[in-house]
Scaffold this motif. Structure first.
Motif, PDB file in Angstrom:
ATOM      1  N   GLY A  18       1.187   2.014 -10.111  1.00 28.74           N
ATOM      2  CA  GLY A  18       0.896   2.212  -8.698  1.00 28.74           C
ATOM      3  C   GLY A  18      -0.529   1.823  -8.348  1.00 28.74           C
ATOM      4  N   VAL A  19      -1.467   2.135  -9.251  1.00 35.75           N
ATOM      5  CA  VAL A  19      -2.866   1.758  -9.028  1.00 35.75           C
ATOM      6  C   VAL A  19      -3.004   0.241  -8.973  1.00 35.75           C
ATOM      7  CG1 VAL A  19      -5.194   1.812  -9.990  1.00 35.75           C
ATOM      8  CG2 VAL A  19      -3.761   3.868 -10.076  1.00 35.75           C
ATOM      9  N   ALA A  20      -2.317  -0.457  -9.901  1.00 36.27           N
ATOM     10  CA  ALA A  20      -2.371  -1.922  -9.911  1.00 36.27           C
ATOM     11  C   ALA A  20      -1.763  -2.493  -8.636  1.00 36.27           C
ATOM     12  CB  ALA A  20      -1.632  -2.468 -11.131  1.00 36.27           C
ATOM     13  N   THR A  21      -0.700  -1.836  -8.123  1.00 35.17           N
ATOM     14  CA  THR A  21      -0.095  -2.279  -6.872  1.00 35.17           C
ATOM     15  C   THR A  21      -1.097  -2.197  -5.726  1.00 35.17           C
ATOM     16  OG1 THR A  21       2.068  -1.499  -7.638  1.00 35.17           O
ATOM     17  CG2 THR A  21       1.832  -1.921  -5.273  1.00 35.17           C
ATOM     18  N   LEU A  22      -1.895  -1.125  -5.705  1.00 37.68           N
ATOM     19  CA  LEU A  22      -2.909  -0.985  -4.658  1.00 37.68           C
ATOM     20  C   LEU A  22      -4.002  -2.048  -4.796  1.00 37.68           C
ATOM     21  CD1 LEU A  22      -3.323   2.910  -4.483  1.00 37.68           C
ATOM     22  CD2 LEU A  22      -2.070   1.410  -2.916  1.00 37.68           C
ATOM     23  N   VAL A  23      -4.331  -2.404  -6.041  1.00 38.93           N
ATOM     24  CA  VAL A  23      -5.318  -3.473  -6.252  1.00 38.93           C
ATOM     25  C   VAL A  23      -4.788  -4.795  -5.682  1.00 38.93           C
ATOM     26  CG1 VAL A  23      -6.491  -4.869  -7.991  1.00 38.93           C
ATOM     27  CG2 VAL A  23      -6.372  -2.390  -8.256  1.00 38.93           C
ATOM     28  N   VAL A  24      -3.513  -5.085  -5.957  1.00 39.52           N
ATOM     29  CA  VAL A  24      -2.903  -6.304  -5.413  1.00 39.52           C
ATOM     30  C   VAL A  24      -2.923  -6.267  -3.884  1.00 39.52           C
ATOM     31  CG1 VAL A  24      -0.787  -7.670  -5.276  1.00 39.52           C
ATOM     32  CG2 VAL A  24      -1.442  -6.605  -7.444  1.00 39.52           C
ATOM     33  N   ALA A  25      -2.602  -5.105  -3.304  1.00 43.81           N
ATOM     34  CA  ALA A  25      -2.605  -4.967  -1.844  1.00 43.81           C
ATOM     35  C   ALA A  25      -4.002  -5.215  -1.278  1.00 43.81           C
ATOM     36  CB  ALA A  25      -2.110  -3.577  -1.453  1.00 43.81           C
TER      37      ALA A  25
ATOM     38  N   THR B 202       0.841  -1.200   0.000  1.00 43.91           N
ATOM     39  CA  THR B 202       0.000   0.000   0.000  1.00 43.91           C
ATOM     40  C   THR B 202       0.877   1.252   0.000  1.00 43.91           C
ATOM     41  OG1 THR B 202      -1.806  -1.134   1.155  1.00 43.91           O
ATOM     42  CG2 THR B 202      -1.777   1.274   1.258  1.00 43.91           C
ATOM     43  N   TYR B 203       1.903   1.217   0.847  1.00 46.75           N
ATOM     44  CA  TYR B 203       2.845   2.343   0.891  1.00 46.75           C
ATOM     45  C   TYR B 203       3.550   2.529  -0.456  1.00 46.75           C
ATOM     46  CZ  TYR B 203       7.146   4.873   1.943  1.00 46.75           C
ATOM     47  OH  TYR B 203       8.188   5.764   1.916  1.00 46.75           O
ATOM     48  N   GLU B 204       4.038   1.429  -1.039  1.00 47.59           N
ATOM     49  CA  GLU B 204       4.743   1.508  -2.317  1.00 47.59           C
ATOM     50  C   GLU B 204       3.816   1.971  -3.440  1.00 47.59           C
ATOM     51  OE1 GLU B 204       7.805   1.234  -3.254  1.00 47.59           O
ATOM     52  OE2 GLU B 204       8.671   0.716  -1.315  1.00 47.59           O
ATOM     53  N   GLY B 205       2.575   1.496  -3.433  1.00 47.54           N
ATOM     54  CA  GLY B 205       1.635   1.896  -4.474  1.00 47.54           C
ATOM     55  C   GLY B 205       1.337   3.380  -4.434  1.00 47.54           C
ATOM     56  N   ILE B 206       1.108   3.907  -3.224  1.00 48.49           N
ATOM     57  CA  ILE B 206       0.840   5.342  -3.085  1.00 48.49           C
ATOM     58  C   ILE B 206       2.056   6.153  -3.511  1.00 48.49           C
ATOM     59  CG2 ILE B 206       0.373   7.162  -1.403  1.00 48.49           C
ATOM     60  CD1 ILE B 206      -1.299   5.112   0.150  1.00 48.49           C
ATOM     61  N   ALA B 207       3.254   5.698  -3.111  1.00 47.87           N
ATOM     62  CA  ALA B 207       4.476   6.405  -3.493  1.00 47.87           C
ATOM     63  C   ALA B 207       4.634   6.453  -5.004  1.00 47.87           C
ATOM     64  CB  ALA B 207       5.693   5.724  -2.850  1.00 47.87           C
ATOM     65  N   ARG B 208       4.261   5.394  -5.709  1.00 48.29           N
ATOM     66  CA  ARG B 208       4.415   5.345  -7.162  1.00 48.29           C
ATOM     67  C   ARG B 208       3.340   6.165  -7.871  1.00 48.29           C
ATOM     68  NH1 ARG B 208       7.494   0.996 -10.158  1.00 48.29           N
ATOM     69  NH2 ARG B 208       9.309   0.802  -8.816  1.00 48.29           N
ATOM     70  N   ILE B 209       2.224   6.374  -7.227  1.00 45.88           N
ATOM     71  CA  ILE B 209       1.229   7.272  -7.816  1.00 45.88           C
ATOM     72  C   ILE B 209       1.688   8.720  -7.674  1.00 45.88           C
ATOM     73  CG2 ILE B 209      -1.121   8.148  -7.540  1.00 45.88           C
ATOM     74  CD1 ILE B 209      -1.982   5.316  -6.785  1.00 45.88           C
ATOM     75  N   VAL B 210       2.268   9.047  -6.533  1.00 46.06           N
ATOM     76  CA  VAL B 210       2.747  10.412  -6.285  1.00 46.06           C
ATOM     77  C   VAL B 210       3.967  10.726  -7.140  1.00 46.06           C
ATOM     78  CG1 VAL B 210       3.717  11.971  -4.548  1.00 46.06           C
ATOM     79  CG2 VAL B 210       1.822  10.443  -3.948  1.00 46.06           C
ATOM     80  N   ASP B 211       4.900   9.774  -7.219  1.00 44.01           N
ATOM     81  CA  ASP B 211       6.138   9.989  -7.984  1.00 44.01           C
ATOM     82  C   ASP B 211       6.385   8.781  -8.879  1.00 44.01           C
ATOM     83  OD1 ASP B 211       8.527  10.972  -8.919  1.00 44.01           O
ATOM     84  OD2 ASP B 211       9.680  10.353  -7.138  1.00 44.01           O
ATOM     85  N   PRO B 212       5.687   8.685 -10.005  1.00 38.90           N
ATOM     86  CA  PRO B 212       5.763   7.478 -10.837  1.00 38.90           C
ATOM     87  C   PRO B 212       7.104   7.355 -11.562  1.00 38.90           C
ATOM     88  CG  PRO B 212       4.456   9.147 -11.932  1.00 38.90           C
ATOM     89  CD  PRO B 212       4.761   9.687 -10.567  1.00 38.90           C
TER      90      PRO B 212
END
Length: 310
Positions: free
Chosen positions: A175-182, A95-105
């Motif tokens: 990042g969005v896909a990472t949040l879906v996985v989370a 969740t942390y990594e996904g949000i970070a990648r949305i903010v700074d892709p």
């Protein structure tokens, strides 16, 4: 389904998952895709779930003896707890990594992500098929099956993000896909913790209502009262019941009534492991109940519920 057959299916699925997980980590690093690495981590939890299931099956097969009068059958429940806790820890990280990648892709190589994710869908589908052929009454095997099935859904989300990045350059899709996985990890982890906790806390199985069982037993003509009714699960597919039954005077022997009630519990509720203390009551209802402080409701013949232990 024999335990040996279950092991073969689990080992075959484990081989598929571990082999593809190594490939996915390498491609994820090359493509700079956190979604792929998150999928690989999810596959690691799948592999761990299968390994723990195999170990728990071996431990649970040990015969009962000494202080362990039920044997080691709850080993699989403990492994399910560990699997659930691991999934929730990984949920927090991704969740942390996904949000970070949305903010700074970062830059993501879309074609590599798409090809790897689609291959992952096929691998997980094959692993899920193998696990579906094992005995899914076991909480461990069902947990491993749900892990792999959720991982397949995660690969679909990752493939979709790769297509978006490839076609539009919208790198936040990773990042969005990472949040879906989370989110899928959280769902699977919570489900395992919830179901295994019910067993460890000796709650009644979710498909059995103790109050209904008490009413059914009390409705038998020979029965005056049922109390100290306990229903719990030793391990997956092993429901157990104990109760104190008061039989009306002149209504047959305690042994005959116990056999009838045991057959009723087996046929109506599927409970094979029962311990019934059967005693004759007095001349007046409730005169000789033997238990001054019964646990839970007291079910009497002709009545649904009389009093509840506080």
């Amino acid at each position: 389904m024999s335990a040996d057959a279950d092991r073969r299916y689990l080992l075959a699925a484990l081989g598929l998952i571990v082999g593809y997980m190594a490939v996915e980590v390498v491609v994820g690093l090359l493509a700079n895709s956190m979604a792929l690495i998150a999928d690989a981590a999810h596959m690691l939890t799948d592999a761990s779930a299968i390994v723990l299931a195999l170990v728990a099956m071996r431990i649970a097969a040990r015969p009962a003896g000494g202080a362990y009068t039920f044997g080691y059958k709850r080993a699989e429940i403990l492994s399910a707890q560990l699997n659930g806790a691991t999934l929730l820890v990984l949920t927090a990280y991704f969740t942390y990594e996904g949000i970070a990648r949305i903010v700074d892709p970062p830059a993501v190589k879309g074609p590599l992500v798409v090809v790897t994710a689609l291959s992952g869908v096929a691998v997980n589908a094959a692993a899920a098929w193998l696990l579906s052929r094992a005995n899914r009454r076991s909480l461990n095997i069902e947990g491993a099956f749900q892990h792999v099935l959720n991982d397949m859904y995660a690969f679909i989300a990752t493939a979709a993000s790769g297509v978006v990045v490839w076609a539009t350059g919208f790198t936040q899709a990773d990042g969005v896909a990472t949040l879906v996985v989370a989110a899928l990890m959280a769902l699977a982890g919570w489900g395992l913790l919830r179901d295994s906790s019910r067993v460890l806390l000796q709650a009644a199985p979710s498909d059995l209502d103790p109050d209904e069982i008490g009413r059914v037993l009390a409705a038998v003509p020979e029965v005056e009262e049922v109390h100290d009714l306990h229903v719990w699960t030793v391990t997956s597919g092993y429901p157990t019941l104990s109760a104190h039954v008061i039989v009306k005077e002149g209504c047959g022997t305690c042994h005959e009534v116990r056999q009838r009630l045991a057959g009723l519990l087996h046929d109506r509720f599927g409970i094979e492991h029962t311990t019934l203390q059967v005693d004759h009551g007095g001349d007046r209802p409730g005169e000789d109940l033997h238990c001054p402080d019964p646990h839970g409701p007291r079910h009497r013949g002709g009545h649904s519920r009389v009093g509840t232990d506080q």
